[in-house]
Each structure stands twice: as C-alpha cells, then as structure tokens.
Design a protein around this motif. Structure first.
Motif, mmCIF file in Angstrom:
data_model
loop_
_atom_site.group_PDB
_atom_site.id
_atom_site.type_symbol
_atom_site.label_atom_id
_atom_site.label_comp_id
_atom_site.label_asym_id
_atom_site.label_seq_id
_atom_site.Cartn_x
_atom_site.Cartn_y
_atom_site.Cartn_z
ATOM 1 N N GLY A 193 0.485 -1.370 0.162
ATOM 2 C CA GLY A 193 0.022 -0.139 0.000
ATOM 3 C C GLY A 193 0.820 1.197 -0.005
ATOM 4 O O GLY A 193 0.475 2.341 0.188
ATOM 5 N N LEU A 194 2.133 1.214 -0.360
ATOM 6 C CA LEU A 194 2.921 2.238 -0.374
ATOM 7 C C LEU A 194 2.953 2.806 -1.601
ATOM 8 O O LEU A 194 2.997 2.047 -2.781
ATOM 9 N N VAL A 227 5.122 3.833 10.346
ATOM 10 C CA VAL A 227 4.329 3.611 9.168
ATOM 11 C C VAL A 227 3.096 3.232 9.742
ATOM 12 O O VAL A 227 1.753 3.590 9.186
ATOM 13 N N LYS A 228 2.938 2.162 10.580
ATOM 14 C CA LYS A 228 1.815 1.465 11.150
ATOM 15 C C LYS A 228 0.960 2.390 12.011
ATOM 16 O O LYS A 228 -0.077 2.850 11.872
ATOM 17 N N ASN A 229 1.704 3.413 12.544
ATOM 18 C CA ASN A 229 1.201 4.301 13.554
ATOM 19 C C ASN A 229 0.238 5.337 12.575
ATOM 20 O O ASN A 229 -0.762 5.487 12.787
ATOM 21 N N CYS A 230 0.909 5.692 11.619
ATOM 22 C CA CYS A 230 0.420 6.705 10.762
ATOM 23 C C CYS A 230 -0.983 5.952 10.006
ATOM 24 O O CYS A 230 -2.076 6.481 9.849
ATOM 25 N N LYS A 278 -3.514 5.826 12.367
ATOM 26 C CA LYS A 278 -4.198 6.968 12.688
ATOM 27 C C LYS A 278 -4.927 7.477 11.515
ATOM 28 O O LYS A 278 -6.067 7.742 11.716
ATOM 29 N N LEU A 279 -4.778 6.930 10.503
ATOM 30 C CA LEU A 279 -5.535 7.380 9.352
ATOM 31 C C LEU A 279 -6.706 6.550 9.181
ATOM 32 O O LEU A 279 -7.808 7.123 8.957
ATOM 33 N N PRO A 322 -12.621 9.967 7.361
ATOM 34 C CA PRO A 322 -11.805 10.518 6.211
ATOM 35 C C PRO A 322 -12.127 12.268 6.375
ATOM 36 O O PRO A 322 -13.351 12.650 6.377
ATOM 37 N N PRO A 323 -11.316 12.745 6.243
ATOM 38 C CA PRO A 323 -11.305 14.281 6.450
ATOM 39 C C PRO A 323 -12.117 14.894 5.439
ATOM 40 O O PRO A 323 -11.854 14.492 4.032
ATOM 41 N N PRO A 349 -12.933 17.653 2.567
ATOM 42 C CA PRO A 349 -11.970 18.629 1.871
ATOM 43 C C PRO A 349 -12.075 20.035 2.685
ATOM 44 O O PRO A 349 -12.755 20.644 2.411
ATOM 45 N N SER A 389 -10.367 23.283 3.880
ATOM 46 C CA SER A 389 -9.063 24.310 3.183
ATOM 47 C C SER A 389 -7.749 23.950 3.530
ATOM 48 O O SER A 389 -7.121 23.619 4.704
ATOM 49 N N SER A 390 -6.898 24.059 2.382
ATOM 50 C CA SER A 390 -5.803 23.503 2.643
ATOM 51 C C SER A 390 -4.902 24.641 3.473
ATOM 52 O O SER A 390 -5.026 25.814 3.260
ATOM 53 N N SER A 391 -3.933 24.088 4.124
ATOM 54 C CA SER A 391 -3.295 25.082 5.025
ATOM 55 C C SER A 391 -1.888 25.495 4.155
ATOM 56 O O SER A 391 -1.489 25.114 3.037
#
Lengths: 841, 71
Positions: free
Chosen positions: B26-27, B52-55, B58-59, B64-65, B67, B69-71
């Motif tokens: 999945g990378l 990687v697992k942690n992230c 978290k994901l 699912p965020p 959309p 506004s991009s920072s």
C-alpha cells in the motif's frame, strides 16, 4: 557531516509523515488530503522519538535470507506466479550496485515485508493476534480471513467484545486460555530447542541441551520448564547426537593411534569411508539449519510466525540419518578390536541384511574397506610380494632356509581371512604366491613375470593398482585362477625341464632302489669282501673307488654325468662290532630346488629302503655264490669214485640235504626279490609316473611322491605294522648267510678230501709231516666220515631252524593288512606246500 | 549525480515499487523513495515500520477528512 545527515534525516521523516497521513486510498475522489496540522505534529514527534531510540533490528542483515522467506510466504499463500515475479525482481534489484544504488538492500526488503504483513494483519480482526503461537501462517490467515468474513457485520466498538450465542466465541475463549497455559509452560521456545537439538546432533552442547556424562546422553536438564512431550521428543532426537559422538570418537581415536601402528590400512580405509558419510550428514544438518532460521522471528508482535522447523518436522528429517548413524555405530563397536581381514569379514557379515538401504550402505563401505585387502591379494598373486606392515593379510611369511621355503615359508592366518574368501580360494592364493617366491628364490627363474602379466590380461584386469574391488569376488577368483594356472604350469615346466625332476627320480630309483641290476651286481662283487671287515677299518675313499669302477663297467656309464656325480657312498653312524655291511649305503645328493621334494626325512626313508634292498641282494648274492660252488663238477664227481662206500653214501646224503635246502632258500629269496622288484617298486613307480604327468602344481607333485614312498615302505614290510614280520625276515636272512658259510665249508672239505685222496693216489712219496694225509686211507676215510657227519648235523640244524622260521614268517603274512602281501604269500606258497605241512593253519 | 547513477537509482526505485506492489504494502512511489532514503541512511527498518503503522492507524481511525481548506 553528522549534522548534515541528521538534518537530512529529519527532513525526510517529516516528509514521510506528511505523505503517509495525506495518503488515503479509500477517499472517493482520490485527491490528496491535507492532514490535520496537530496530527501531523504529533505524528512527527512520535516518529522522531521512535527513530532515535536506536532500536537494533532483531534479525541478521541478510538480504538473501529475507528474500527467500518472502518468496516462501508468497508460495505458501498460493501466489506462486507472484513469487516467481518477485524472485525475478529481487534478482534485478540485488544486481544493482555502484553509485546511485541502495546500500542497505536488506533494510528495504525487511521493511517491505513487515509492512505488507502488518497490513494483512490489520485487515483482519484484532483478536487473531492472540491465536496459538505455534500455528502456521496458513492456519492463522485462513482462520483470520474466515473470521473476518464472518464477523464482517459485527463491528467493533472501542474494543469491547460482544459476546454472542455462537460456538465460535467459546472456541475463542478456549483458545485464549490454552495460549495462556502454553505461554506459562514454555519457558523455552521451540525454535531455541530446535537449534539446540541441531547442535547436539553435531556433538556440541547447546544452550539448554547438554551432554550428561553420567547418563551418557544428551539431556534437557530438569530445571527448565518444558512440557513432557517436548522433553521426550528432544531426548529421542538427541540419540542421533549420541551415535554421532560415538562414531566421531572412533574416527579420532583411530587417526590418533595411526602412528603407533595399531590401526592398519583396512582400519584407515574404514575411517575414511565413515568420514565421507559424516560429511554427507553435515550437509543435511546445514540445510536443516538454514531452514531453522527461516522464517525469521519478528519484533512486531502483531505479526507472529510459526517456525518452519519444529521438533516434529525435525524427527521426520532425522529418520534416515538415524538409521545410517546407528549402522555406523554398530560397526564401530564391532570393529574397535579387529584388524585387517577380520574387520572386513565382520563388516561383510553385517552386510548380509535384507533391508536394501542397509545393504547398499554396507556394500559401499565395504568397497572402500576391502580395497587395501584386494590390493594385497593382487600383488601377492601377480608378483609374490607381501607388503603387510600391519599384519592384516591372511598370508604370513616366516623366514626359513631355502629348502623349506615351499613347505613352511608361508602359511595361512585364518583369523585374518575375511568370510567372503572361501578356504579353497585362499589355498589357491597361497599356493600361487608361494610358487612365485619359490621360482624367484630357489629356481632363479625370471619367466614367471610373463606368466603373471598373461594371467592378468586373461582375467581382464590390469597389473596396476586398484583394479579390483569388493563385490567383485568373481573377478578376484578369476584372476587368481588364471594366475594359479599359469604360474603352476610354469613352475612345473621349470621343474621338469630345467631341473630334470623326472630324471632325478628315475636315477634315484635306479641307484638307491637298486633298479640298475648290472651296476648292483658289479658293486656287490667288488665290495663284497671289503664290507665283511669291521666297519671302522673301511675307508670310504676305497669304497668310492669301487663305486666308480662299478659304474664304469656297467650300463650306468651311459647315464648323465650330472646325475652320476650325485651318487655317493655314505657310511652311516657306526657302533662297535658293526661290519661294513651294516653301515654301507648309497646316497643321492639333491640340491636346491629339488630338495624341496627330497628333504632330509625323505632321504632317510630312501636309505631305509636301500638298506633293506641291499640286504636282500646280499642274501641273493650269497645263494648264487653257493650255487656256483654246488654245481656238479669233476671234483665232486671224482670224489664219488675215490671214496669208500659208507663215506660215499654219507657224502651223497649230505650233498642232497644241502641241495634241497638250497632250493628252498632260493625259492624263497627269488620270490621275495621278484615281489619287491616288480610288484612293489615297478608298480609304485608307474603309478607315480602317471601322477607326475597329471600333476597340476608342486603340491600335487609332493603329495604324489609321498604316496609313492609310502606305498613302497608299506608293501616291502618296512612299515610300522609289519615290524614283527620284518624281524623274522632278518633272522631268516642271517640264517641263509650262515648256510652259505656252511656250504662253503662243506665244499672246501670235499675239495680237501678230494685233493688228499688224489694226492695220495698220485704220489706215494713221503708227505710233509703233520698233515693227516700221511695217516693213510683209512684215516682219511674216517676223517671224511666225521667231517661229513658234522656237516650233515649242522645242515640239518639249519634246515630245521629255517623251516620253523619260514613257518612263522608265512603265518604272519596273511595277517597283514596290505593286499599286495597276499600276493607274496601266494608266490611263496603257490603249491601250498607249506600250508600242507601245518594243516592246523 | 551523473546520469549513470541516476539511471541506477531510478531503476532500483522502480524495482522496489514493483516488489512492494506484489507484497501489497500500500505504499506509493514517493513514500517508498523516502523510506528507502531513510533506510540507506542507516535507520532501523523496524522502527520505520512502526512509524508507518502508526500513521496508518491514525489514518484509519480518524474519519476521512472532508475536503478542508488547505493550509
């Protein structure tokens, strides 16, 4: 540089976290998501913390091993095509070296592996992490997947377990309890035990499994908590280790004691063969060890692995090596004390086994072990050389003089004879080598080498080293048979042609056994008076002169000079009072190599026979001499005329008595002589000739000659059983000689008488005083009468004695065992004259 | 970097990406390249996996965020 790296690292980490958090494949629009800044920061800090904790990886940095394990996993999951493409890719990946390539390839691979496993695990439910630790990946994954599918609709709410009324949940609980139990009991994990067992099988003490000298085995000490089944299994597997120790101990012992020459070449061959087997065994162990390392134990708890190599799998792998190792240990035990041919024989016995595996194994071992032995046989048979430093061969040599080389120089050592070489074959081998040595030493002959090469060519092997092996006993037999045939033939040729064996035998027969009649006659005539002297006054030179003249005046002069030179006069050991007759004998001088046949004892036998025959001849000679005197001639006939009536009749009576006795004696002696000469000597000689023709080798020849001599001795009453008969025969002979003396005296008297009476008639002049002739005719007659009376009495005594002795002799004759003596009896008594005299018989 | 080294690097990355696809990690390419760079620098791969697992966790844990506004 360090700081630079550090900064680079941090930047990269930041980048990584950003990417990971923004990457979300489940997003419908697939656009890059911007993550939460707090999330981002948290993650980043966490990452830095972890990465700086300097954890070291738990595996060895071996890229190939990791790639192997990945492939295997893919293959076991049934994705073999993927496995193949992975293999392909990995090969290309690994071949990239130089600038711009990745240095820590193993790290990359490891990374990929763990990440993929983690993903798989995280796709399953969380509970599957608590499964049995010893199950394989397969089961776990299948179980996990199935559970996943079944629970798809259940959902997890903050990790709270929803208990429902279905059997799988119970199973789950049971599993969990069991896992806890196992974790309690297993202080030592299985992989470690497997590794220890593998060490034990090479004779090395592992971490937990050690060699206990008291119990004489590898054990897991009691203080480690291991379930009993595991303990038993470890024990069983370590038997292999114990056997291995034994075999290796033997090999090292043998190699150490080699300088002290206790282990022979056969033992060394055995050690070499065992070492080869052990190296095969090491190969197997090496393969198993790589298996044991793979798959690698992982740090991440969520991805456990079953070890490929469990104790049970190990026991399956060990079945065949166990059998072989057991065989080797048994061999080592039996062969510790044996050497040489005995060792080969005992291994051969072990090879008589029904199991094809065992049989093949033993056969291959034997082939190696017997090669020094076969080499020795080959050398012995083709070259007559014994190279046997460690005395392992079954033929031993003893240094003896040249004469006894054949009979005693070499013999079989039956302890060292391996069981696959039979006795007749061994005898033949012995004889062939002996013949070569005999030819070389005693006959100074070089032709045997050609015979040997011919034999080798005929048998299909070469004369080089190492052309024979075990299992080819037929080939060996063939070679030995060919070599034996040729060498024997060659030896016999040499004996017959170069050393004229036959001629010598014939010469012995003619001279020692008095076959050459005219020679014997002349000899007897010339040395007859000489031998009547006391023994110590006779000089052997004079006798030698007589011998020479006898040879020259008979047909013997045409014989081979070499043979004649060997005939000698031999004066035997004398005691006081011996006459020449008692100590005289002829001897034949046999040199090497003929004295193998004509040894000292054989010549002594010949001498005995000679003595007997010589006596017989002497008696015959005496009787013939008597006959010569008793021939009617004018002297005796004249005396008939001159003498007076009474004296005349007395004379007639005496003469008649004399004649009759002579006849009897002559009959006896002639028949005995005939019997000896023709029925004994000639018959035995013709038998011997036939056997000489058909003799295959020197042993046969020796046997034939012995038979010949024995038969002569037996039949001519010289044997043990005929001793009383022999004695009576000699008494008879003495009697006959006395008779001869008497006859001589009688006739002397008659001649004297005759002379006196004729003198008286011729001359009437005065006679010299003191002689009884002058007394006148009357006195003469009276004297004659007295003389004749005495003679008659003595002759009568002799006759009586003779008859009684002959009776004794004849009575003992039929008692003899030998059938030919019956013929003697028949001859002597063919008119049944004697048996009629004594009808009580 | 000379073109030869660049080519090698590109090919290595390509191969790694394909291997990673087979293994279904999945990378994506970019992440993988960062990871490779980090490994090359000598970091512990196990530690990286933990990150990687942690992230990933978290994901998956966070919704699912939208959309934003991009920072």
């Amino acid at each position: 540089m360090e700081d630079d790296d550090q900064q680079k690292t941090l930047d990269l980490v930041k980048e990584l976290v950003h990417r990971l958090l923004s990457h979300n494949p489940t997003a419908p629009n697939n656009a890059a998501q911007n993550p939460n800044p707090t999330d981002l920061n948290n993650s980043f800090r966490y990452a830095v913390r972890i990465l700086s904790s300097k954890l070291t990886p738990s595996i060895a940095p071996d890229a190939d091993a990791i790639a192997e394990s990945i492939k295997r996993r893919l293959a076991t999951q049934g994705k073999s095509s993927k496995a193949l493409s992975f293999a392909d890719l990995y090969n290309k990946f690994a071949s990239k070296t130089g600038a711009g390539s990745i240095n820590n390839k193993w790290a990359v691979l490891y990374l990929l592996k763990i990440v993929s496993e983690d993903r798989k695990v995280s796709q399953a439910s969380q509970n599957s992490a608590l499964l049995l630790p010893n199950l394989t990946l397969d089961d776990r994954e299948i179980g996990g997947d199935s559970r996943n599918s079944r629970r798809g609709d259940k959902g997890w709410e903050n990790g709270v377990l929803v208990v429902a009324k279905d059997p799988e949940n119970l199973r789950e609980i049971a599993f969990r309890e069991f896992v806890d139990l196992i974790k309690e009991e297993n202080e030592v994990s299985e992989e470690v035990l497997v590794r220890d067992v593998l060490y034990a099988c090479q004779g090395i003490d592992g971490k937990y499994v050690k060699f206990d000298a008291d119990l004489d085995g590898y054990v897991l000490p009691e203080n480690f908590k291991v379930p009993r089944s595991t303990r038993t299994m470890v024990r069983k597997l370590c038997e292999l280790g114990w056997l291995f120790r034994k075999v290796r101990g033997y090999i090292t012992d043998s190699l150490d004691s080699f300088p002290t020459a206790e282990v022979g070449t056969v033992g060394q061959a055995l050690c070499a063969a065992l070492q080869d087997e052990l190296s095969e065994y090491y190969k197997l162990l090496a393969v198993l060890e790589t298996q044991a390392m793979n798959p690698i134990p992982l740090v991440s708890r969520s991805a456990t692995s079953g070890n490929y190599l469990s104790l049970r799998r190990l026991s399956v792998w060990f079945v065949e090596p166990m059998v072989k190792m057991r065989l080797m240990a048994v061999l080592v035990d039996t062969c510790k004390v044996l050497k040489g041919g005995a060792m080969a024989g005992s291994i051969h016995l072990h090879a008589q086994h029904g199991d094809p595996l065992v049989h093949e194994f033993m056969k291959s071992l034997l082939r190696r072990v017997c090669s020094p032995l076969f080499e020795m046989v080959r050398r012995w048979v083709l070259e007559g050389e014994l190279e046997d430093i460690f005395s392992e061969f079954f033929i031993v040599s003893e240094t003896k003089a040249k004469e006894s080389l054949w009979r005693e120089g070499y013999r079989l050592h039956s302890m060292m004879l391996p069981s696959f070489i039979s006795q007749p074959l061994a005898q033949r081998i012995l004889r062939t080598g002996k013949s070569i040595n005999f030819l070389r030493v005693c006959c100074d002959d070089r032709g045997w080498a050609d015979a040997a090469t011919e034999a080798a060519a005929a048998a299909g092997t070469s004369t080089r080293r190492g052309s024979l092996g075990y299992g080819e006993t037929d080939a060996l037999e063939n070679l030995v048979a060919e070599a034996a045939k040729r060498i024997d033939k060659h030896l016999l040729d040499v004996m017959y042609s170069r050393y004229k064996f036959k001629e010598h035998c014939l010469a012995i027969k003619r001279y020692l056994l008095l076959g050459q009649g005219d020679f014997v006659q002349y000899l007897m005539d010339s040395i007859g008076e000489e031998l009547s002297e006391p023994a110590n006054t006779i000089s052997s030179f004079k006798l030698a002169g007589f011998l020479e003249s006898a040879i020259r005046s008979s047909n013997a002069q045409y014989d081979d000079r070499d043979i004649l030179d060997r005939v000698r006069v031999n004066m035997m050991v004398q005691s006081t009072g011996d006459r020449g007759w008692d100590v005289f004998s002829l001897e034949y001088d046999a040199s090497v190599p003929l004295n193998t046949v004509f040894t000292e004892s054989v010549m002594a036998e010949y001498r005995r026979i000679f003595n007997f025959l010589w006596k017989l001849r002497r008696v015959e000679h005496a009787l013939i001499g008597a006959w010569k005197t008793m021939k009617p001639n004018c002297i005796t006939s004249n005396s008939f005329v001159k003498l007076q009536g009474a004296v005349k009749s007395q004379l007639l009576v005496t003469l008649r008595q004399c004649q009759v006795l002579w006849n009897e004696m002559n009959h006896f002696v002639t028949n005995l002589q005939y019997y000896i000469m023709f029925e004994v000597l000639e018959v035995s000689w013709s038998n011997f000739s036939d056997e000489m023709e058909s003799a295959k080798d020197l042993d046969d020849l020796l046997a034939a000659h012995e038979k010949y001599l024995n038969s002569i001795v037996e039949k001519s009453l010289l044997g043990e059983r005929s001793r009383p008969l022999y004695k009576s025969l000699f008494v008879l002979f003495d009697l006959i000689l006395r008779y001869r003396g008497q006859v001589d005296r009688l006739y002397e008297g008659i001649y004297e008488l005759q002379r006196k009476s004729s003198k008286q008639t011729a001359k009437k002049t005065s006679e010299p005083p003191g002689s009884w002739i002058g007394e006148g005719r009357k006195a003469l007659t009276q004297r004659a009468g007295e003389f004749l009376q005495n003679m008659g009495k003595e002759l009568g005594a002799i006759a009586k004695e003779y008859t009684s002795l002959l009776e004794v002799f004849l009575s003992e004759l039929p008692v003899q065992q030998h059938i030919d003596l019956k013929f003697l009896l028949f001859r002597l008594d063919f008119t049944e004259f004697y048996s009629q005299l004594h009808p009580t018989k | 970097m000379d073109p030869e080294a660049a080519k090698t690097a590109r090919e290595s990355l390509e191969l790694s990406f394909q291997m990673s696809n087979i293994l279904d990690t999945g990378l994506d390419r970019h992440t993988l390249s960062v990871l490779i760079a980090l490994c090359d620098l000598g970091l512990n791969p196990e530690a990286l996996t933990v990150v990687v697992k942690n992230c990933a966790q978290k994901l998956s844990s966070s919704p699912p965020p939208t959309p934003a506004s991009s920072s």
